[in-house]
Design a protein around this motif. Structure first.
Motif, PDB file in Angstrom:
ATOM      1  N   PHE A   1      -6.909  25.534 -22.207  1.00  0.00           N
ATOM      2  CA  PHE A   1      -6.446  24.415 -20.927  1.00  0.00           C
ATOM      3  C   PHE A   1      -7.431  24.348 -19.902  1.00  0.00           C
ATOM      4  O   PHE A   1      -7.896  25.371 -19.514  1.00  0.00           O
ATOM      5  CB  PHE A   1      -5.048  24.638 -20.615  1.00  0.00           C
ATOM      6  CG  PHE A   1      -4.007  24.290 -21.568  1.00  0.00           C
ATOM      7  CD1 PHE A   1      -3.424  22.923 -21.536  1.00  0.00           C
ATOM      8  CD2 PHE A   1      -3.434  25.279 -22.381  1.00  0.00           C
ATOM      9  CE1 PHE A   1      -2.233  22.919 -22.446  1.00  0.00           C
ATOM     10  CE2 PHE A   1      -2.409  24.888 -23.323  1.00  0.00           C
ATOM     11  CZ  PHE A   1      -1.891  23.596 -23.245  1.00  0.00           C
ATOM     12  N   ASP A   2      -7.891  23.041 -19.632  1.00  0.00           N
ATOM     13  CA  ASP A   2      -8.939  22.967 -18.490  1.00  0.00           C
ATOM     14  C   ASP A   2      -8.403  22.788 -17.255  1.00  0.00           C
ATOM     15  O   ASP A   2      -8.985  22.973 -16.142  1.00  0.00           O
ATOM     16  CB  ASP A   2      -9.960  21.947 -19.114  1.00  0.00           C
ATOM     17  CG  ASP A   2     -10.607  22.211 -20.519  1.00  0.00           C
ATOM     18  OD1 ASP A   2     -11.081  23.197 -20.626  1.00  0.00           O
ATOM     19  OD2 ASP A   2     -10.172  21.290 -21.565  1.00  0.00           O
ATOM     20  N   ILE A   3      -7.056  22.029 -17.168  1.00  0.00           N
ATOM     21  CA  ILE A   3      -6.907  21.251 -15.908  1.00  0.00           C
ATOM     22  C   ILE A   3      -5.529  21.443 -15.814  1.00  0.00           C
ATOM     23  O   ILE A   3      -4.572  21.359 -16.846  1.00  0.00           O
ATOM     24  CB  ILE A   3      -7.260  19.875 -15.780  1.00  0.00           C
ATOM     25  CG1 ILE A   3      -8.610  19.368 -16.041  1.00  0.00           C
ATOM     26  CG2 ILE A   3      -6.850  18.949 -14.684  1.00  0.00           C
ATOM     27  CD1 ILE A   3      -9.313  18.004 -16.297  1.00  0.00           C
ATOM     28  N   ILE A   4      -4.931  21.836 -14.496  1.00  0.00           N
ATOM     29  CA  ILE A   4      -3.637  21.468 -14.118  1.00  0.00           C
ATOM     30  C   ILE A   4      -3.357  20.131 -13.556  1.00  0.00           C
ATOM     31  O   ILE A   4      -3.876  19.947 -12.450  1.00  0.00           O
ATOM     32  CB  ILE A   4      -3.043  22.903 -12.970  1.00  0.00           C
ATOM     33  CG1 ILE A   4      -3.357  24.184 -13.889  1.00  0.00           C
ATOM     34  CG2 ILE A   4      -1.851  22.465 -12.659  1.00  0.00           C
ATOM     35  CD1 ILE A   4      -3.357  25.300 -13.043  1.00  0.00           C
ATOM     36  N   GLY A   5      -2.438  19.442 -13.909  1.00  0.00           N
ATOM     37  CA  GLY A   5      -2.405  18.252 -13.556  1.00  0.00           C
ATOM     38  C   GLY A   5      -1.069  18.024 -12.624  1.00  0.00           C
ATOM     39  O   GLY A   5       0.206  18.835 -12.895  1.00  0.00           O
TER      40      GLY A   5
ATOM     41  N   ILE B   1      -2.077  20.493 -18.348  1.00  0.00           N
ATOM     42  CA  ILE B   1      -0.773  20.827 -18.270  1.00  0.00           C
ATOM     43  C   ILE B   1      -0.442  20.197 -17.022  1.00  0.00           C
ATOM     44  O   ILE B   1      -1.126  20.330 -15.879  1.00  0.00           O
ATOM     45  CB  ILE B   1      -0.696  22.331 -18.022  1.00  0.00           C
ATOM     46  CG1 ILE B   1      -1.043  23.424 -19.208  1.00  0.00           C
ATOM     47  CG2 ILE B   1       0.917  22.706 -17.908  1.00  0.00           C
ATOM     48  CD1 ILE B   1      -0.768  24.822 -18.976  1.00  0.00           C
ATOM     49  N   HIS B   2       0.607  19.515 -17.230  1.00  0.00           N
ATOM     50  CA  HIS B   2       1.151  18.602 -16.165  1.00  0.00           C
ATOM     51  C   HIS B   2       2.498  18.796 -15.870  1.00  0.00           C
ATOM     52  O   HIS B   2       3.135  18.745 -16.587  1.00  0.00           O
ATOM     53  CB  HIS B   2       1.024  17.059 -16.575  1.00  0.00           C
ATOM     54  CG  HIS B   2       1.699  16.103 -15.747  1.00  0.00           C
ATOM     55  ND1 HIS B   2       2.408  14.868 -16.319  1.00  0.00           N
ATOM     56  CD2 HIS B   2       1.852  15.991 -14.548  1.00  0.00           C
ATOM     57  CE1 HIS B   2       2.744  14.274 -15.201  1.00  0.00           C
ATOM     58  NE2 HIS B   2       2.428  14.818 -14.161  1.00  0.00           N
ATOM     59  N   LEU B   3       2.741  19.175 -14.551  1.00  0.00           N
ATOM     60  CA  LEU B   3       4.092  19.449 -13.734  1.00  0.00           C
ATOM     61  C   LEU B   3       4.316  18.314 -12.873  1.00  0.00           C
ATOM     62  O   LEU B   3       3.069  17.801 -12.189  1.00  0.00           O
ATOM     63  CB  LEU B   3       4.299  20.738 -13.413  1.00  0.00           C
ATOM     64  CG  LEU B   3       3.905  21.800 -14.132  1.00  0.00           C
ATOM     65  CD1 LEU B   3       4.045  23.112 -13.402  1.00  0.00           C
ATOM     66  CD2 LEU B   3       4.499  21.790 -15.550  1.00  0.00           C
TER      67      LEU B   3
ATOM     68  N   GLN C   1      -3.147  15.039 -21.721  1.00  0.00           N
ATOM     69  CA  GLN C   1      -1.923  15.865 -21.507  1.00  0.00           C
ATOM     70  C   GLN C   1      -1.297  16.096 -22.495  1.00  0.00           C
ATOM     71  O   GLN C   1      -0.724  15.224 -23.407  1.00  0.00           O
ATOM     72  CB  GLN C   1      -1.096  14.935 -20.387  1.00  0.00           C
ATOM     73  CG  GLN C   1      -1.748  14.766 -19.211  1.00  0.00           C
ATOM     74  CD  GLN C   1      -0.847  14.011 -18.064  1.00  0.00           C
ATOM     75  OE1 GLN C   1      -1.180  13.224 -17.089  1.00  0.00           O
ATOM     76  NE2 GLN C   1       0.586  13.954 -18.579  1.00  0.00           N
ATOM     77  N   ILE C   2      -1.115  17.682 -22.712  1.00  0.00           N
ATOM     78  CA  ILE C   2      -0.238  18.153 -23.699  1.00  0.00           C
ATOM     79  C   ILE C   2       1.276  18.081 -22.999  1.00  0.00           C
ATOM     80  O   ILE C   2       1.735  19.069 -22.369  1.00  0.00           O
ATOM     81  CB  ILE C   2      -0.460  19.535 -23.964  1.00  0.00           C
ATOM     82  CG1 ILE C   2      -2.289  19.289 -24.601  1.00  0.00           C
ATOM     83  CG2 ILE C   2       0.321  20.047 -25.385  1.00  0.00           C
ATOM     84  CD1 ILE C   2      -2.382  18.678 -25.630  1.00  0.00           C
TER      85      ILE C   2
ATOM     86  N   LEU D   1      -5.042  10.265 -22.050  1.00  0.00           N
ATOM     87  CA  LEU D   1      -3.821  10.183 -22.682  1.00  0.00           C
ATOM     88  C   LEU D   1      -2.908  11.191 -22.195  1.00  0.00           C
ATOM     89  O   LEU D   1      -3.074  12.290 -21.975  1.00  0.00           O
ATOM     90  CB  LEU D   1      -4.115  10.460 -24.273  1.00  0.00           C
ATOM     91  CG  LEU D   1      -5.097   9.494 -24.985  1.00  0.00           C
ATOM     92  CD1 LEU D   1      -5.007  10.026 -26.554  1.00  0.00           C
ATOM     93  CD2 LEU D   1      -4.666   7.870 -24.817  1.00  0.00           C
ATOM     94  N   THR D   2      -1.554  10.747 -22.064  1.00  0.00           N
ATOM     95  CA  THR D   2      -0.518  11.611 -21.905  1.00  0.00           C
ATOM     96  C   THR D   2       0.495  11.356 -23.068  1.00  0.00           C
ATOM     97  O   THR D   2       1.267  10.318 -23.381  1.00  0.00           O
ATOM     98  CB  THR D   2       0.313  11.279 -20.673  1.00  0.00           C
ATOM     99  OG1 THR D   2       1.427  12.101 -20.545  1.00  0.00           O
ATOM    100  CG2 THR D   2       0.871   9.569 -20.400  1.00  0.00           C
ATOM    101  N   ILE D   3       0.439  12.580 -23.743  1.00  0.00           N
ATOM    102  CA  ILE D   3       1.439  12.620 -24.867  1.00  0.00           C
ATOM    103  C   ILE D   3       2.736  13.240 -24.739  1.00  0.00           C
ATOM    104  O   ILE D   3       2.885  14.364 -24.459  1.00  0.00           O
ATOM    105  CB  ILE D   3       0.726  13.418 -26.044  1.00  0.00           C
ATOM    106  CG1 ILE D   3      -0.649  13.041 -26.468  1.00  0.00           C
ATOM    107  CG2 ILE D   3       1.261  13.473 -27.470  1.00  0.00           C
ATOM    108  CD1 ILE D   3      -1.292  13.727 -27.459  1.00  0.00           C
ATOM    109  N   HIS D   4       3.885  12.362 -24.796  1.00  0.00           N
ATOM    110  CA  HIS D   4       4.919  12.835 -24.503  1.00  0.00           C
ATOM    111  C   HIS D   4       5.853  13.656 -25.433  1.00  0.00           C
ATOM    112  O   HIS D   4       6.538  14.502 -25.145  1.00  0.00           O
ATOM    113  CB  HIS D   4       6.105  11.453 -24.009  1.00  0.00           C
ATOM    114  CG  HIS D   4       5.664  10.746 -22.922  1.00  0.00           C
ATOM    115  ND1 HIS D   4       6.614  10.737 -21.747  1.00  0.00           N
ATOM    116  CD2 HIS D   4       4.457  10.365 -22.173  1.00  0.00           C
ATOM    117  CE1 HIS D   4       6.074  10.173 -20.658  1.00  0.00           C
ATOM    118  NE2 HIS D   4       4.696  10.057 -20.961  1.00  0.00           N
ATOM    119  N   TYR D   5       5.375  13.676 -26.825  1.00  0.00           N
ATOM    120  CA  TYR D   5       6.037  14.199 -27.692  1.00  0.00           C
ATOM    121  C   TYR D   5       7.627  13.965 -27.783  1.00  0.00           C
ATOM    122  O   TYR D   5       8.426  14.931 -27.821  1.00  0.00           O
ATOM    123  CB  TYR D   5       5.811  15.864 -27.891  1.00  0.00           C
ATOM    124  CG  TYR D   5       4.569  16.134 -27.822  1.00  0.00           C
ATOM    125  CD1 TYR D   5       3.847  16.212 -28.940  1.00  0.00           C
ATOM    126  CD2 TYR D   5       3.655  16.383 -26.411  1.00  0.00           C
ATOM    127  CE1 TYR D   5       2.252  16.424 -29.269  1.00  0.00           C
ATOM    128  CE2 TYR D   5       2.287  16.846 -26.750  1.00  0.00           C
ATOM    129  CZ  TYR D   5       1.693  16.904 -27.983  1.00  0.00           C
ATOM    130  OH  TYR D   5       0.261  17.241 -27.969  1.00  0.00           O
TER     131      TYR D   5
END
Length: 552
Positions: free
Chosen positions: A363-367, A335-337, A289-290, A235-239
């Motif tokens: 946080f487990d992963i950098i995306g 965390i996604h950049l 994804q936060i 899931l990618t949560i866009h907020y």
């Protein structure tokens, strides 16, 4: 008598000069045999020389790499370029380069005496053919691979963001395999060895330009289908009520007047509500994804890092991650950049978060996202590889490419980019590679980086996901054999030679704009193109592969 002889001689010399002036020839290749790397493909440079028609200001030139059969008949086109308004003159020497993807068969694997051949055609400014080069005066091109590259056996997740699926289906889109058989999308993805999907979710998209799609309910419907197909879910949560990306991170309308503490609570509650809705369907996402591509924070302006610092940005990420870990600590948080090749961006962003209160343990992963052009895909993958190597070491976190994409008008290059990105992700110990909206085609939402052909089937780019230890040599020549057009170029009538009944014909210009639709073609399979302007067009027959033709 002397005057007659003189006139005849002058006329003969004029004809001789005219004949000599109109020529084109292939002088050399940078390599022959051409070494085609299974991992990187190859660049073919063709040196050619031409002399244009006397008295003209420019010429058009076509150069293509084709497959011919043992009788020198055309089978298919590998790559081609049409060079318009080229310099006119005598013995002009130039070069043209082609990228040759390893998705094409090596010469030794071609069937029934087929071979690779370069063809060149010189045209007048009015698209009349005046000179040719081909199998009769140009050597065959040999494609070979002697490197014996062994692809990594490391296992990673391979997925696709298919959030547009439900909206596209509501507009009549269907999904097909390369044989033209209609299929459900999720099982079709599995045929390409994909084992995961990525789904975005917005807060209240009903009153935005996205018209309510990708809310919690829409996301759940797609998640149910994914689970039924045995696919993992990210899931990618866009907020946000709509798109959140590096250029915009707008607060949901209902959250605009909230204080920082209220926003933290609301983020926590919204994230929990999503997880509860999934739990009602007995679905647990593997990753969440936060935020999405939070290069400069989220929930602007309050959480914009470049103007308001990292404190609020860190608080908002903490709120989302806390909600996930409280609900189910086994779900991996990301965390996604974007700009996955930009190591300085990642160090600025993540370092700034850590120094300003981010609970990095949650946080487990950098995306990373990565969207190269045709010309820099290898450079950007190499830079992303170096970035992932540094991030793993610097922050002790796993890494993955959560978004990639490449232009859909060159699926052979998209294939090579994707193959290379998958391989380098495996080498660095990354967790996965996800293609963003590969299902987009037919100019859907004006997005040009899908990996689907116009007929509703996956393009050759998707073959990069298929597990392999050797070069993939899958090709599909059926459509090119099923339809042929002639004469080409032509000024008035175009004849279609077809192995099947013709039900639909469409004509597009070079920009992809639909110019003409013919549903009731005559019994002779001919169409009148006399009303088209001079130039290059594409003919699509029965919603299948397009064929190029030239209107004189």
């Amino acid at each position: 008598m002397k005057k007659v002889i003189t006139f005849t001689l002058i006329f003969f010399l004029f004809l001789s000069n005219r004949a000599i002036s109109q020529s084109i020839e292939i002088e050399s290749f940078n390599q022959n045999p051409l070494e085609v790397s299974a991992l990187l493909g190859a660049n073919l440079t063709i040196d050619y020389k031409y002399s244009g028609e006397i008295g003209t200001t420019s010429n058009h030139i076509y150069i293509g790499l084709e497959i011919l059969d043992s009788n020198n008949n055309y089978v298919s086109t590998v790559s081609e370029q049409t060079l318009q308004n080229q310099q006119s003159g005598s013995n002009i020497q130039k070069s043209v380069s082609f990228f040759i993807s390893s998705s094409h068969k090596l010469s030794s694997d071609l069937p029934n005496g087929q071979y690779y051949q370069v063809k060149a055609i010189l045209y007048t400014i009015g698209w009349n053919e005046i000179a040719w080069a081909g199998y009769w005066n140009t050597p065959k091109l040999i494609l070979q691979n002697t490197s014996n590259y062994n692809f990594s056996s490391n296992i990673i997740s391979k997925g696709a963001d298919i959030s547009w699926m439900s909206e596209m289906e509501s507009q009549g889109f269907i999904w097909k395999d390369n044989a033209g058989i209609t299929k459900e999308l999720m099982p079709l993805l599995k045929e390409y060895n994909l084992d995961a999907v990525r789904l975005r979710v917005w807060v209240n998209p009903e009153n935005t330009s996205v018209n309510g799609w990708c809310d919690i309910d829409d996301m759940i419907r797609k998640a149910v289908l994914a689970k039924s197909a045995g696919l993992d879910i990210m899931l990618t949560i866009h907020y946000s009520d709509s798109w959140a990306d590096p250029g915009k991170q707008n607060k949901p309308a209902a959250w605009v007047n909230m204080a920082v503490s209220e926003l933290e609570t609301t983020i926590y509650n919204h994230t929990t509500a999503i997880l509860n809705a999934l739990q009602q369907e007995n679905i647990t996402p593997k990753w969440i994804q936060i935020g999405n591509e939070t290069n400069d924070g989220l929930l602007w302006p309050t959480g914009k890092a470049s103007t308001n610092g990292f404190v609020n940005y860190a608080k908002f990420l903490n709120a989302g991650a806390n909600a996930v870990k409280t609900f189910n600590n086994n779900i991996k948080t990301i965390i996604h950049l974007s700009n996955g090749n930009d190591n300085e961006l990642f160090k600025w962003n993540i370092g700034g978060l850590i120094n300003n209160g981010l609970t990095i343990e949650n946080f487990d992963i950098i995306g990373l996202s990565l969207y190269p052009s045709f010309n820099d895909w290898k450079e950007l993958v190499d830079d992303a590889y170096a970035n992932m190597t540094d991030l793993k070491s610097r922050y002790n976190k796993d890494v993955m490419l959560v978004e990639v994409g490449s232009e859909n008008n060159r699926p052979d290059i998209a294939y090579q980019f994707l193959l290379y990105a998958i391989e380098k992700t495996k080498e660095v110990g990354g967790l996965g590679v996800f293609y963003w909206e590969p299902i987009a085609h037919k100019n859907w939402k004006s997005y040009s980086k899908g990996a689907w052909d116009e007929d509703g089937s996956p393009s050759i780019a998707m073959d990069a996901f298929i597990d392999k230890s050797t070069l993939n040599i899958n090709t599909n020549n059926f459509e090119e054999l099923a339809f042929k057009i002639y004469p080409n170029p032509t000024s008035e009538i175009l004849q279609i030679n077809s192995l099947e009944r013709i039900n639909s014909v469409k004509i597009y210009d070079l920009k992809g704009s639909l110019l003409k639709v013919i549903k009731n073609i005559n019994a002779q399979n001919t169409i009148d193109i006399s009303n088209l302007s001079t130039g290059i067009y594409f003919l699509e027959v029965n919603h299948k592969k397009q064929l190029k033709f030239i209107k004189q």
